[in-house]
Design an enzyme around this catalytic site. Structure first.
Site, PDB file in Angstrom:
ATOM      1  CD  GLN A 184      -3.184  -0.761   0.016  1.00 42.08           C
ATOM      2  OE1 GLN A 184      -3.084   0.574  -0.646  1.00 42.08           O
ATOM      3  NE2 GLN A 184      -3.867  -1.766  -0.353  1.00 42.08           N
ATOM      4  CB  SER A 202       0.648  -5.998  -5.687  1.00 43.78           C
ATOM      5  OG  SER A 202      -0.282  -6.500  -6.327  1.00 43.78           O
ATOM      6  CB  ALA A 203       1.650  -3.961 -11.057  1.00 45.80           C
ATOM      7  CB  CYS A 327      -9.477  -9.475   1.569  1.00 44.50           C
ATOM      8  SG  CYS A 327      -8.174  -8.740   0.652  1.00 44.50           S
TER       9      CYS A 327
HETATM   10  N1  PLP Z   1      -0.934  -6.652   1.238  1.00 47.47           N
HETATM   11  C1  PLP Z   1      -1.733  -5.207   1.442  1.00 47.47           C
HETATM   12  C2  PLP Z   1      -1.077  -4.422   2.525  1.00 47.47           C
HETATM   13  C3  PLP Z   1      -2.650  -5.331   0.571  1.00 47.47           C
HETATM   14  O1  PLP Z   1      -3.402  -4.117   0.739  1.00 47.47           O
HETATM   15  C4  PLP Z   1      -3.036  -6.286  -0.268  1.00 47.47           C
HETATM   16  C5  PLP Z   1      -4.259  -6.179  -1.099  1.00 47.47           C
HETATM   17  O2  PLP Z   1      -5.321  -5.497  -0.617  1.00 47.47           O
HETATM   18  C6  PLP Z   1      -2.195  -7.416  -0.318  1.00 47.47           C
HETATM   19  C7  PLP Z   1      -1.041  -7.322   0.380  1.00 47.47           C
HETATM   20  C8  PLP Z   1      -2.583  -8.535  -1.419  1.00 47.47           C
HETATM   21  O3  PLP Z   1      -2.382  -7.886  -2.833  1.00 47.47           O
HETATM   22  P1  PLP Z   1      -2.593  -8.608  -4.027  1.00 47.47           P
HETATM   23  O4  PLP Z   1      -4.133  -8.285  -4.449  1.00 47.47           O
HETATM   24  O5  PLP Z   1      -1.608  -8.282  -4.945  1.00 47.47           O
HETATM   25  O6  PLP Z   1      -2.429  -9.917  -3.728  1.00 47.47           O
END
Ligand code: PLP
Length: 381
Positions: A184, A202-203, A327
């Site tokens: 983030q 993460s892109a 999530c």
């Molecule tokens: N870590 C954090 C702090 C996130 O906010 C997220 C996604 O919301 C993730 C990990 C997981 O990311 P990804 O969607 O690329 O798996």
């Protein structure tokens, strides 16, 4: 149905792809479709050269060596690769991992899996009402058998930033690995170096495509070994699978924008967020979680008063914002982050996350505030 009709304030869940990045993605899907590992023919050789260029660019932007970089499908994969890979490699000597109650579920559920199935000892630090950890507490909890500290850079629900420089110093002093989930933070903070041994991103959180992320495992003078999660063609040392060149090209360009343009973008988004918060406080009584402490520029986690909840839920049909992290949204479970900050179930229930992007406009924010004001007036007449 075109979802663009709905003002989108849910950018911590995912961002809209930047049109420049979409162009790169299309160009590579169209013209550079060969497998970069097929270096026996000219198309493969061209794609391999482009792959090497983009990997070098990503590594340079992150200030690491390209040997320290692993391309993955997402931050979730990076987190699983890092935590399980390191744990499985080193657990016979050290099996304790220190983390925090407000981490993302990708971290928390991975830790729980190791605890339930592989004898990992997990300690989750508490946070205060502003989602901050206590650094003395962190240090006190590092023990002989502590292998790793896992703490995120910025929280996805509140935007609250962890003091990663200090955390890194503590972990270095005690010779334990520091894994930092920077998912983030990238593009929302000015970052020169990520102060951690291992970190990920993460892109799709910084205007790139979904389905591509990265993990950095620094060579700390002594190589850190990971047990790979995926076995196959060994296209990358720790991660098998055909190299998705179009996504890698898009990641490298999105990261370049996130890093090189961050100053201007951050101040634009922060201005929008401030306009939102200041005006919202004039419309109704709210509490903004993490307001008193360091937060990333785009996130506003707002607790409304009881009487306004139905109105806010009504507005959720026209504007995109979320109840907690995407999530856990819809899972029916109260946010573990806000719960850890000491909020009651009712207070969590009244809290909503607004996360802005460079594509938002002041007009969209005003539109939301106007509708909220109108609904509140209706309530009182
Ligand atoms: N870590 C954090 C702090 C996130 O906010 C997220 C996604 O919301 C993730 C990990 C997981 O990311 P990804 O969607 O690329 O798996």
């Amino acid at each position: 149905m075109n979802i663009k009709q709905y003002p989108y304030f849910d950018n911590n869940a995912t961002t809209e792809i930047d049109p420049q990045i979409l162009e790169v993605l299309n160009e590579y899907q169209t013209y550079y479709y060969a497998n970069p590992s097929s270096t026996s023919h000219p198309a493969g050789m061209v794609c391999n050269a482009l792959y090497q260029q983009h990997i070098q660019k990503i590594a340079d932007l992150l200030n690491v060596s390209e040997k320290e970089l692993i391309i993955t499908s997402s931050a979730t994969e990076s987190i699983n690769t890092a935590i399980k890979g390191i744990y499985f490699q080193y657990h016979q000597k050290k099996n304790h991992i220190l983390s925090c109650k407000t981490e993302h579920s990708a971290v928390l559920n991975t830790l729980e899996y190791l605890q339930n199935n592989f004898n990992a000892e997990i300690t989750l630090l508490d946070v205060d009402k502003n989602a901050q950890i206590n650094l003395d507490e962190l240090e006190k909890n590092i023990k002989e058998n502590t292998l790793m500290v896992c703490l995120m850079m910025a929280n996805n629900e509140t935007g609250v930033i962890h003091p990663v420089d200090e955390i890194y110093k503590i972990t270095q002093k005690h010779k334990v690995f520091f894994f930092c989930d920077a998912t983030q933070a990238l593009g929302k903070m000015i970052i020169k170096d990520i102060p951690a041994d291992i970190f990920c991103g993460s892109a799709h959180k910084f205007y790139g495509p979904k389905g591509i992320g990265f993990l950095v495992v620094k060579n700390l003078g002594r190589k850190v070994f990971l047990l790979p999660l995926l076995h196959g063609g060994n296209q990358q040392e720790y991660r098998s699978g055909t190299l998705p060149l179009p996504l890698i090209a898009a990641l490298s360009n999105a990261l370049e924008l996130a890093v090189t343009q961050s100053q201007g973008i951050i101040s634009k988004i922060k201005t929008l967020r401030d306009i939102f918060e200041e005006n919202l406080m004039n419309v109704c009584a709210v509490k903004i979680h993490g307001w008193e402490v360091n937060r990333i520029c785009n996130t506003s986690n707002v607790q409304f008063q009881d009487i306004h909840k139905e109105i806010v839920l009504k507005l959720m049909k026209k504007f995109c914002f979320s109840r907690a992290s995407a999530c856990s949204d819809g899972s029916g479970k109260p946010s573990h982050v806000l719960t850890a900050m000491g909020l009651s179930k009712n207070e969590v229930d009244l809290s909503f996350r607004f996360s802005f992007s460079k594509f938002n406009t002041e007009q969209e924010i005003k539109q939301f505030l106007t509708e909220l004001t109108r609904e509140i007036k209706n309530l009182h007449t």
